[in-house]
Design an enzyme around this catalytic site. Structure first.
Site, PDB file in Angstrom:
ATOM      1  N   ASP A   1       0.088   5.946  -4.609  1.00  0.00           N
ATOM      2  CA  ASP A   1      -1.354   5.701  -4.675  1.00  0.00           C
ATOM      3  C   ASP A   1      -1.728   5.690  -6.150  1.00  0.00           C
ATOM      4  O   ASP A   1      -1.600   6.716  -6.845  1.00  0.00           O
ATOM      5  CB  ASP A   1      -2.128   6.804  -3.958  1.00  0.00           C
ATOM      6  CG  ASP A   1      -1.981   6.722  -2.446  1.00  0.00           C
ATOM      7  OD1 ASP A   1      -1.753   5.619  -1.939  1.00  0.00           O
ATOM      8  OD2 ASP A   1      -2.087   7.767  -1.785  1.00  0.00           O
TER       9      ASP A   1
ATOM     10  N   ASP B   1      -6.968   2.413   7.778  1.00  0.00           N
ATOM     11  CA  ASP B   1      -7.332   3.804   7.494  1.00  0.00           C
ATOM     12  C   ASP B   1      -8.274   4.251   8.603  1.00  0.00           C
ATOM     13  O   ASP B   1      -9.372   3.694   8.750  1.00  0.00           O
ATOM     14  CB  ASP B   1      -8.029   3.919   6.138  1.00  0.00           C
ATOM     15  CG  ASP B   1      -7.133   3.494   4.983  1.00  0.00           C
ATOM     16  OD1 ASP B   1      -5.897   3.638   5.110  1.00  0.00           O
ATOM     17  OD2 ASP B   1      -7.664   3.033   3.951  1.00  0.00           O
TER      18      ASP B   1
END
Length: 259
Positions: A11, A130
Site C-alpha cells: 500500500d 473494499d
C-alpha cells in the site's frame, strides 16, 4: 487442485509503503522498490502495488515508482490507484505492470472493466472490492457494503451483487478486502469470502486481517480463496514467505516451492 498463491501487498502513499488498521492510522514500512525486490527473492508468487490515495486525491498512480518497482521483479505485478481509462491501463502495462486493479472508477463506470478486458484480456483486469459489514447485518444474515476512494466513501452497493457484476463485465480476478478486518491481525472475514467465492467463478484473492498462519489456511479452505494477500505479517517480520509456504504445504495445500 490449483496452486495457491501468496501475494505481498504494498500500500503506497507519497512514494512510501504504509500499513494501517481498517484503512486508517497508517505507519511507514519502507521503500516500495526495495520491498518488492525483497519479496521477489523471498519466493512470493505475485506482488500487488496499490497507490491508496490516488483516487481520493484525484490523480493517477505514480508511474515512475511503478516502473522502478517492476524492474526489480521476476513475478507478476498488479498495480492499482486512480485508473480511470484504458489509456492509463496501457501506460501502466507498458511500464511493467502485468495486471491492473480497478476500483473507484469501475464503480462509477462499470464499462471500464469490459473496455480493459477487450483491449488486454480478462487476465489483466483485477476488480478490487473494499467491503464493510453493514450495521444492520446480523451474524446469521450478513451483508456488506462496497466503499470507494480508498475506503473513504460508502457506495450503497451490495458487495456480493457487485462481485457478480464485475465478473459479468469481464474481470478476470477479484481482490476482496474486508475493511472490518484490515490490519487487525484477527483473521480474514471468512463469511464475506465464502459468500463471494460461492457466487463467482473467477479467482478471488483474500485481503484484510491475516495475523497467523492458520488465518491464511482458513482463507484458502473455509473461505475458498485462490490466493491470499498479506501485508502486516510480512512487513513487520512476523512470518516469511518460506514460513507461510512450508506451513501450507504441511497442511496439504499445493504452493509453488521457495527455491
Amino acid at each position: 487442485m490449483l496452486t495457491k498463491r501468496i501475494i505481498p501487498c504494498l500500500d503506497v502513499r507519497n512514494g512510501r509503503v504504509v500499513k494501517g488498521t481498517r484503512f486508517i492510522n497508517l505507519r511507514d514500512t519502507g521503500d516500495p522498490v526495495e520491498l518488492a525486490a525483497f519479496y521477489d527473492r523471498e519466493g512470493a508468487d505475485e506482488l500487488v502495488f496499490l497507490d491508496i490515495t490516488a483516487s481520493s486525491e484525484g490523480r493517477q498512480a505514480i508511474v515512475e515508482t511503478v516502473r522502478r518497482t517492476a524492474e526489480k521483479l521476476f513475478i507478476p505485478l498488479t498495480v492499482g490507484g486512480g485508473i480511470e481509462s484504458v489509456q492509463f491501463m496501457r501506460e501502466l502495462l507498458q511500464n511493467g505492470a502485468d495486471k491492473v486493479s480497478v476500483n473507484t472508477a469501475a464503480l462509477q463506470n462499470p464499462t471500464l472493466i469490459r473496455a480493459g478486458a477487450d483491449c488486454f484480456g480478462s487476465q489483466c483486469i483485477v476488480a478490487a472490492i473494499d467491503a464493510r459489514r453493514t450495521d444492520a447485518a446480523a451474524d446469521s444474515d450478513p451483508h456488506w457494503e462496497v466503499y470507494s476512494h480508498g475506503g473513504r466513501r460508502p457506495t450503497g452497493r451490495d458487495a456480493l451483487k457487485w462481485a457478480i457484476e464485475v465478473e459479468k463485465h469481464g474481470a478476470g480476478e477479484i481482490l476482496l478486502t474486508s475493511m472490518d478486518a484490515d490490519g487487525t491481525l484477527n483473521g480474514y472475514d471468512l463469511a464475506l469470502l465464502a459468500a463471494v467465492t460461492g457466487a463467482v467463478s473467477i479467482p478471488v484473492i483474500a485481503s484484510g486481517g491475516a495475523g497467523t498462519l492458520e488465518h491464511l489456511y482458513d482463507a484458502l479452505t473455509k473461505g475458498r480463496a485462490q490466493a491470499v494477500l498479506a501485508a502486516s505479517i510480512l512487513h513487520f517480520g512476523t512470518y516469511s514467505i518460506r514460513d507461510i509456504k512450508e506451513y501450507l504445504t504441511a497442511q496439504g495445500l499445493p504452493v509453488r516451492p521457495v527455491s
